[in-house]
Scaffold this motif. Structure first.
Motif, short mmCIF file in Angstrom:
data_model
loop_
_atom_site.label_atom_id
_atom_site.label_comp_id
_atom_site.label_asym_id
_atom_site.label_seq_id
_atom_site.Cartn_x
_atom_site.Cartn_y
_atom_site.Cartn_z
N ASP A 130 -5.56 1.60 -8.13
CA ASP A 130 -4.94 2.92 -8.06
C ASP A 130 -6.02 3.99 -7.91
OD1 ASP A 130 -3.56 5.30 -8.38
OD2 ASP A 130 -2.32 4.55 -10.02
N SER A 131 -6.14 4.53 -6.70
CA SER A 131 -7.11 5.60 -6.46
C SER A 131 -6.38 6.89 -6.09
CB SER A 131 -8.07 5.21 -5.33
OG SER A 131 -7.36 5.13 -4.10
N SER A 132 -5.13 7.01 -6.58
CA SER A 132 -4.34 8.19 -6.23
C SER A 132 -4.83 9.41 -7.01
CB SER A 132 -2.86 7.95 -6.53
OG SER A 132 -2.64 7.84 -7.91
N ILE A 133 -4.69 10.55 -6.38
CA ILE A 133 -5.10 11.80 -7.03
C ILE A 133 -4.23 12.07 -8.26
CG2 ILE A 133 -5.22 14.31 -6.72
CD1 ILE A 133 -6.13 13.75 -3.83
N ILE A 178 0.85 -1.19 0.00
CA ILE A 178 0.00 0.00 0.00
C ILE A 178 0.89 1.24 0.00
CG2 ILE A 178 -1.74 1.31 1.28
CD1 ILE A 178 -2.60 -1.44 2.46
N THR A 179 0.68 2.09 -0.99
CA THR A 179 1.42 3.34 -1.08
C THR A 179 0.42 4.48 -0.91
OG1 THR A 179 2.95 2.28 -2.63
CG2 THR A 179 3.02 4.68 -2.50
N SER A 180 0.74 5.37 0.02
CA SER A 180 -0.13 6.52 0.29
C SER A 180 0.70 7.79 0.24
CB SER A 180 -0.79 6.38 1.66
OG SER A 180 0.20 6.29 2.68
N ALA A 181 0.02 8.92 0.11
CA ALA A 181 0.70 10.20 0.05
C ALA A 181 1.23 10.61 1.42
CB ALA A 181 -0.23 11.27 -0.49
N HIS A 182 0.56 10.13 2.47
CA HIS A 182 0.93 10.47 3.85
C HIS A 182 0.88 9.19 4.68
CE1 HIS A 182 0.34 14.64 2.68
NE2 HIS A 182 -0.83 14.28 2.17
N ASN A 230 4.03 2.07 2.34
CA ASN A 230 5.02 2.97 1.77
C ASN A 230 4.39 4.35 1.64
OD1 ASN A 230 7.07 0.91 1.10
ND2 ASN A 230 5.50 0.18 -0.30
N VAL A 231 5.21 5.38 1.67
CA VAL A 231 4.73 6.75 1.48
C VAL A 231 5.39 7.32 0.24
CG1 VAL A 231 4.67 9.08 2.48
CG2 VAL A 231 4.35 7.08 3.96
N ASP A 232 4.57 7.90 -0.63
CA ASP A 232 5.05 8.57 -1.84
C ASP A 232 4.32 9.90 -1.94
OD1 ASP A 232 5.68 9.51 -4.34
OD2 ASP A 232 5.11 7.69 -5.42
N LYS A 233 5.00 10.98 -1.55
CA LYS A 233 4.37 12.29 -1.50
C LYS A 233 3.91 12.79 -2.87
CE LYS A 233 6.69 13.75 2.72
NZ LYS A 233 5.72 13.14 3.57
N THR A 234 4.43 12.21 -3.95
CA THR A 234 4.03 12.64 -5.29
C THR A 234 2.61 12.19 -5.65
OG1 THR A 234 4.93 10.72 -6.45
CG2 THR A 234 6.42 12.61 -6.11
N LEU A 235 2.01 11.30 -4.85
CA LEU A 235 0.64 10.85 -5.12
C LEU A 235 -0.37 11.94 -4.83
CD1 LEU A 235 0.53 7.23 -3.62
CD2 LEU A 235 0.81 7.91 -6.00
N LEU A 236 -0.01 12.92 -4.01
CA LEU A 236 -0.88 14.03 -3.58
C LEU A 236 -1.94 13.57 -2.59
CD1 LEU A 236 -1.44 15.81 -7.02
CD2 LEU A 236 0.30 16.32 -5.31
N GLY A 237 -2.59 12.46 -2.83
CA GLY A 237 -3.62 11.91 -1.96
C GLY A 237 -4.09 10.59 -2.53
N GLY A 238 -4.95 9.90 -1.79
CA GLY A 238 -5.44 8.60 -2.25
C GLY A 238 -4.44 7.49 -1.97
N LEU A 239 -4.69 6.34 -2.58
CA LEU A 239 -3.88 5.15 -2.33
C LEU A 239 -3.60 4.40 -3.62
CD1 LEU A 239 -5.90 3.51 0.60
CD2 LEU A 239 -3.76 4.77 0.82
#
Length: 184
Positions: free
Chosen positions: A168-171, A118-122, A149-158
């Motif tokens: 992929d529900s990332s912004i 799971i990768t999230s923005a925060h 995992n955290v990936d700040k480039t996602l902006l939000g979502g997962l």
């Protein structure tokens, strides 16, 4: 986790499999997994530890001394400490993230779980992780271990990856999809 071409075929996978077999024989899978989680956290949070594991300038002896000191400070179990020493001697400390990921997959499979990356923005709270595990358990029909995992480039979502399936529900992806649709 396929032995023919997946995890075990990679260098990190071979090391993870060797460590897993040692842990299984000594009945310390959970202990080694906890130690590897501590190592993973140190890689994420300590620039010095990350440099120790990735610097091509450090010799084998210095790397081995460094990881032995770090392992003592992190209070890692003996199996993991010895394993880190072997990696240092073989100049393979840079493989640690792949080894940790592969070991977690092997341990999860051993327990009959499915692993979700799971990768999230925060960073997610414990409550959010619990809710996510419950939703994933309903979706896949079995317990799910999560690797966060955290990936700040996602902006939000997962972004959730279970085996070859990705949700992929990332912004960032939504914005890219919208931009592509507007061009079109």
């Amino acid at each position: 986790m396929e032995s023919s071409g997946g995890i075990q075929a990679s260098l990190g996978g071979r090391y993870a499999t060797a460590l897993f077999e040692l842990a299984r024989e000594s009945k310390t899978i959970d202990t080694v997994e906890a130690s590897l989680a501590t190592v993973r956290q140190a890689l994420d949070e300590s620039a010095d530890f990350k440099a120790l594991t990735t610097s091509p300038l450090l010799g084998r002896a210095d790397a081995a001394k460094g990881v032995a000191a770090a392992a003592g400070a992190m209070q890692l179990d003996a199996t993991t400490t010895n394993f880190l020493g072997v990696l240092a001697q073989n100049r393979r400390l840079n493989q640690l993230p792949a080894i940790i990921r592969a070991f977690r997959g092997l341990a999860s499979r051993h327990r009959g779980e499915t692993t979700a990356e799971i990768t999230s923005a925060h960073p997610l709270s414990d409550a959010q992780v619990g809710e996510l595990k419950q939703q994933l358990r309903q979706r896949v029909g079995r317990d799910v271990a999560v690797e966060l995992n955290v990936d700040k480039t996602l902006l939000g979502g997962l972004v959730v990856r279970i085996g070859s399936q990705m949700i992929d529900s990332s912004i960032r992806t939504r914005l890219n999809t919208l931009a592509h649709a507007m061009k079109g």
